[in-house]
Structures are given as C-alpha cells and as structure tokens.
Write a protein that holds these residues in place. Structure first.
Motif, PDB file in Angstrom:
ATOM      1  N   UNK A   1       0.833  -1.201   0.000  1.00 28.15           N
ATOM      2  CA  UNK A   1       0.000   0.000   0.000  1.00 28.15           C
ATOM      3  C   UNK A   1       0.873   1.258   0.000  1.00 28.15           C
ATOM      4  N   UNK A   2       1.902   1.261   0.806  1.00 25.99           N
ATOM      5  CA  UNK A   2       2.808   2.417   0.809  1.00 25.99           C
ATOM      6  C   UNK A   2       3.491   2.590  -0.550  1.00 25.99           C
ATOM      7  N   UNK A   3       3.819   1.471  -1.205  1.00 28.34           N
ATOM      8  CA  UNK A   3       4.401   1.563  -2.546  1.00 28.34           C
ATOM      9  C   UNK A   3       3.413   2.187  -3.528  1.00 28.34           C
ATOM     10  N   UNK A   4       2.156   1.762  -3.443  1.00 34.21           N
ATOM     11  CA  UNK A   4       1.140   2.322  -4.347  1.00 34.21           C
ATOM     12  C   UNK A   4       0.964   3.819  -4.089  1.00 34.21           C
ATOM     13  N   UNK A   5       0.966   4.194  -2.825  1.00 35.11           N
ATOM     14  CA  UNK A   5       0.782   5.600  -2.468  1.00 35.11           C
ATOM     15  C   UNK A   5       1.963   6.464  -2.933  1.00 35.11           C
TER      16      UNK A   5
ATOM     17  N   UNK B   1       3.375   8.696  -8.083  1.00 36.31           N
ATOM     18  CA  UNK B   1       2.809  10.013  -8.394  1.00 36.31           C
ATOM     19  C   UNK B   1       2.493  10.167  -9.876  1.00 36.31           C
ATOM     20  N   UNK B   2       3.068   9.299 -10.701  1.00 40.38           N
ATOM     21  CA  UNK B   2       2.842   9.379 -12.147  1.00 40.38           C
ATOM     22  C   UNK B   2       2.457   7.992 -12.657  1.00 40.38           C
ATOM     23  N   UNK B   3       1.188   7.596 -12.521  1.00 39.69           N
ATOM     24  CA  UNK B   3       0.769   6.261 -12.966  1.00 39.69           C
ATOM     25  C   UNK B   3       1.040   6.018 -14.446  1.00 39.69           C
TER      26      UNK B   3
ATOM     27  N   UNK C   1      -7.026   5.883 -11.619  1.00 37.23           N
ATOM     28  CA  UNK C   1      -8.117   5.016 -11.161  1.00 37.23           C
ATOM     29  C   UNK C   1      -7.593   3.617 -10.834  1.00 37.23           C
ATOM     30  N   UNK C   2      -6.634   3.125 -11.635  1.00 38.94           N
ATOM     31  CA  UNK C   2      -6.024   1.827 -11.343  1.00 38.94           C
ATOM     32  C   UNK C   2      -5.323   1.858  -9.988  1.00 38.94           C
ATOM     33  N   UNK C   3      -4.532   2.897  -9.765  1.00 39.93           N
ATOM     34  CA  UNK C   3      -3.797   3.003  -8.503  1.00 39.93           C
ATOM     35  C   UNK C   3      -4.759   3.154  -7.330  1.00 39.93           C
ATOM     36  N   UNK C   4      -5.805   3.961  -7.519  1.00 39.18           N
ATOM     37  CA  UNK C   4      -6.797   4.131  -6.446  1.00 39.18           C
ATOM     38  C   UNK C   4      -7.427   2.789  -6.085  1.00 39.18           C
TER      39      UNK C   4
END
Length: 575
Positions: free
Chosen positions: A127-131, A134-136, A144-147
């Motif tokens: 989760x921290x990696x996903x957060x 900054x540039x999906x 939306x994928x990252x969210x």
C-alpha cells in the motif's frame, strides 16, 4: 505439501493479470541495479502488479497456514484431532485446543498471530508503494487503477486485521511499515473496531464491482467484498466492543442482497459454491483462485486434504497427492453403543440427520464428468486397487478395512453393529474408524480435467442471507428469518421438502439458529466465532468437553514468543 512448493513469483495469479505476468519471471533484458531500494524497485507495470499481488498469495495461504483453520474448528463443537492409536497425539496439543486449556507456550498461539501480521505487513508495505506512485502513466496505468489497488490493499489488510481482532482482541493496528523499527502499541477493542469500520467505509467508493472486473473478479476485493467484511464486523460487534450493531449489520446485508454493490445470486445446487467452476459463480463475493497446477491452499494439509482417511484418495480415484491424513474429522454424535449424546451442542452429523432428506447426507461419490454427490465419507469406502481387484479403504494400524462411523472409540476390526466391551470415548482414545469426514470441496479423479480446480470461496452470498436472518431473529422477526434461511436451504432438499422452516418461523430457536449456521458453513473456518457470538463457546458442553471456568477463553492468548519479541504487548486477561 509445503508452502514453498507452491509459491514462486507467479504462483498466485489473478485471471486478469495472467497475460501481463506470463513472462515476468524469465525476462532477462531489464536494467540491473547494484541495490534495490524503495526508490527504484518499481520500474515497470509488471513490477507494480507483482507488488500489488504479493500480499494476496500469503493471505490465501493464511486460510489454513499458521494453524488458523485448526484453531477455529478444533476449539469448537465441530471438529476434532484425537489421538488415533498414537497418531496425532503430538504432546496433547490438540487436546488442549479441544479442552480450551491452551497456554501462551503452545506454538499455534504464536503461529496464528504471525500469519495474520505477516499478511498485514505485506499489504501495508505494498500500500505504501502504491501511495508513492505520483505518475501512474509511467507504468501505463491510470490514477483510477492506482486508487483501486490502494483500496483493495486496505480491504485485504482489514480482512487480516479483523481475523486477528477476532482471535486476540487486543491487537496492534498497522498503518506504516517502511522505516519502522519496532511494533506499535496495542489498541483497545473500540479503537480497532473504529479503525476497521473507517477503513472499509472509505474503501468501498473507490473499489470496483465484480461486473467492472468481469472474469478477473475472482481474488479481487470489490465493493461487495468490502461491504461483506463490514457485515461481519457489525454482526460480531457486541462481542468485540459490548455495543450491539445488529441493525447496522442488517442494513449492509440488505444493501448487498438488493444489488447496491453489484449483482449476486444464490446457486441452485448445494455443491455449486464449492465446485471446480465456482470462480465464476454469482454466489462468490470474494474468493481466492485455485488450480491444480498452481495454488490450492484449501486442499493443503492444514485443511481439507488432512480431513480424510489415509486411503480416501483411492476411493476418489485421485492419486496425484498420494495418501491423505485423518488429522481432522467431525466430533461424534453417538457413544460407542450408538446412543445419541444428550448435550445440545456439537453432534454435527446428527444435526444434518434432523432433516433426513438433506441431499448433502449422501455418501460422497464421484459421478464422472466433474460431478459428485453427497458431502460425507462414512461406512466402508470401496475402490478398485492397482491390481484391478475390489478393495476397501484401510488405515495404517492394521490390515482390516475401515468402517467410518459417527462415534469415537477402539472399534478396530469389529464389524458394524457389533457391541464392543471398551466403552471409553474421548480425545485420547480413538482409532481410525472413528469419526465421519466431510468433503465440501470435490476431489475429482486424476483423469478429470477439473480436478482440484475450485476457488476458495471465502465470502458467499449465503453468508449475507444467514447474517440478515440472524439480525431479523434477534429483532424478534422470526418469520423474516425463516424466509431468508429457506431461500438458501431450499437447494439442500428435494422440491416440496417438509424440511423447510414454517413460514412463521415457529421452529426457530437460539439452538436451531446456531445449528443451521453449522450445517450451511460446516468446516468453513468460522465455527468458533459463531459459538462466541451466541454466548456458548465458554459456557457450552459437547463431546468430551465441559464448560470453561470463565469467559477468558473467548480469545486466545498471545503467544509467548510474540511477547518476547514485542515487549510492549500485554498478555490477554486470564493467561
């Protein structure tokens, strides 16, 4: 079978990611680094996807790994691991689970905690990696994928945290792992409840529905999956915090049934939720994808493959895993003279026989073409042996054929119906004839293309109906409870069966409600939780089990090894 046998970087593959990861373990032309840091770990879309999935594989393992299944089932009135002529005595550890006399020095009290927190930490790390992305677009992903990835990881972490909460109550809430060098403080039960409620309610709007994901829905947390965890939290809220949340639970249940979080439907066959094609079932709200060639943890030794007589696979015609192991069986409903025990709890096979036209009561049998009948192994189990001759399943303590029965004792080679002089029946006095064995997920023959193909259905729509029925019952609306239960139960009986409840709900009592939970969710790793919620886990008596002295056994002790490492933790009261 061991954990390492199954896990490699592509062992846990969700259908929607299959093509994406097809070559991810053999690609050799990637840029090399002399060290891996959080800043350079995520370089490609494959990296992001693998990072997202890592915690899911561990979580699937945790349905049985770390003794989690054993602790839920063997501590209840449902399953047993008795001493079978010296097999499975193991220092009496399973007897202590059965008698609720466990101590913090029992290894499983550490194992379950570690299983949960390894998953929680993995999910939080990802989760921290996903957060940090900054540039999906750099990974050909959208915001939306990252969210969605972030929301799913929050829900996965909540599922693991909820289970730890249920086991231990006084736990640590983890929201950050990178840069952390020591564990956090224990939260109060109310703090944990509020944390889980917030995590789930905030995640739901960001999640997709099963329809959005299509064939990729299995193994993914959706709006309905997160709502179902909220349902579980509310259903058990009074146990967890002392505050009744049955009305909130009923609202969530009704919303799921009404399709607010996506369209779901009950299967019309009792076995369909567990069959080889259940990944596509409209009843499966959340499940882990399984397959013969990859991961299939429900068929592991910590769960259903060790819930069989040794030679049962020969009866199935399934030889790929060799012989099984009778670690688990159903607790008996009858004494050695076949007299039904007088206590109200337990006796699971007897409880099925209360409604004798139940289709599940048939002996399990493979019918060919990926079809089966029945859900139990009992009596003799005949098969054709490797020499082409008729044979019968046997144990490992003598050459005689086994006659499986709803009793525990030293029957040995005694023919069925013949009285035995030895009347002892307890956890330390069982042979290999003792106990009926349930077979919920099918074992199709080795030449069947769908063998060991079932997903593990962690959350089924049937659970939503039963949870809502319990809320209605507790609110005094027995008629509504009966209608809800019958909506699911109808598939277990022939058309027009008298076994369905009267429309007015007049047959429903606390005991019948608890019995019906046991019938529908037999050996699905939840029985202890249900007994605690109905207030009988520590007060009740069942086979070879007297009531506990007080209610401290409603939660497990935190293992001593855990306390030794995390010195800020305090042991649960009573231990």
């Amino acid at each position: 079978m061991t954990r390492n046998k199954f896990f490699t970087c592509t062992r846990f593959i969700l259908p929607g990611f299959l093509l994406l990861l097809a070559n991810s373990c053999t690609k050799l032309d990637e840029q090399l680094y002399d060290k891996i840091t959080s800043a350079n770990f995520l370089q490609t879309k494959d990296d992001v996807t693998r990072d997202f999935l890592r915690a899911f594989e561990h979580s699937y393992w945790s349905i049985q790994g770390g003794s989690t299944f054993m602790m839920q089932e063997n501590s209840s009135d449902e399953c047993m691991t008795p001493n079978r002529q010296g097999d499975w005595y193991d220092g009496a550890q399973y007897q202590r689970v059965h008698y609720h006399t466990w101590t913090p020095n029992d290894g499983y009290t550490n194992d379950a905690w570690n299983a949960f927190y390894q998953g929680i930490n993995l999910a939080t790390n990802s989760l921290e990696d996903m957060e940090s992305i900054k540039d999906p677009g750099k990974f050909t992903l959208t915001q939306a994928d990252i969210d969605d990835f972030e929301a799913e990881l929050r829900v996965l972490r909540a599922w693991l945290t909820l289970r730890a909460f249920d086991f231990y109550r006084n736990i640590v809430l983890v929201t950050k792992v990178k840069g952390e060098t020591k564990g956090g403080p224990q939260a109060t039960p109310q703090e944990t409840f509020s944390f889980l409620e917030k995590e789930l309610t905030e995640a739901i709007p960001k999640l997709r529905t099963a329809a959005d994901l299509g064939d990729a829905a299995i193994g993914r947390w959706t709006k309905a999956g997160a709502a179902a965890l909220l349902m579980r939290l509310y259903l058990n809220a009074k146990v967890y915090t002392g505050v009744d949340k049955f009305a909130d639970c009923a609202t969530v249940c009704q919303d799921i049934i009404d399709g607010k979080y996506g369209a779901y439907a009950l299967e019309t066959r009792w076995d369909a939720p567990f069959d080889y094609n259940n990944a596509a079932s409209k009843e499966t709200i959340f499940g882990f994808p399984g397959s013969f060639g990859l991961t299939h943890w429900q068929y592991d030794g910590g769960m259903y493959f060790w819930m069989l007589p040794y030679q049962a696979p020969r009866y199935f015609g399934f030889t790929d895993f060799g012989d099984a192991n009778p670690k688990y069986a159903l607790q008996p409903g009858r004494d050695v003279d076949s007299v039904e025990y007088p206590f109200a709890l337990g006796k699971p096979f007897v409880k099925f026989h209360k409604y004798p036209d139940d289709l599940r009561l048939l002996k399990y049998k493979n019918l060919g073409n990926s079809k089966r009948q029945g859900m139990f192994l009992f009596d003799y189990l005949p098969y054709i042996n490797s020499d082409g001759h008729p044979d019968t399943v046997r144990g490992n303590k003598g050459p005689y054929p086994l006659f499986l029965r709803d009793q525990v004792g030293m029957f040995l080679n005694t023919k069925p119906g013949t009285p035995i002089a030895d009347k002892e029946s307890n956890m330390n006095h069982a042979d290999h004839n003792s106990g009926v064995f349930p077979v919920k997920y099918p074992y199709y023959p080795s030449d069947d293309p769908n063998k060991i193909g079932s997903a593990y259905a962690e959350i089924r729509l049937a659970e939503v109906y039963y949870s809502l029925a319990e809320c209605k019952y507790r609110a005094g609306d027995k008629a509504a409870a009966a209608v809800l239960l019958n909506t699911v139960r109808a598939r277990n009986y022939p058309p027009g069966s008298p076994s369905l409840y009267n429309p007015d709900g007049s047959q429903l009592t606390d005991q019948e409600m608890l019995d019906e939970w046991g019938r529908e969710f037999l050996v699905e790793g939840r029985r202890r939780t249900d007994l605690v919620r109905w207030g009988v886990f520590h007060t009740g008596a069942w086979w070879d089990k007297q009531p506990d002295a007080d209610d401290h056994t409603d939660v497990f002790p935190i293992g001593q090894n855990v306390l030794n490492v995390s010195t800020q933790l305090k042991q649960n009261p009573g231990y």
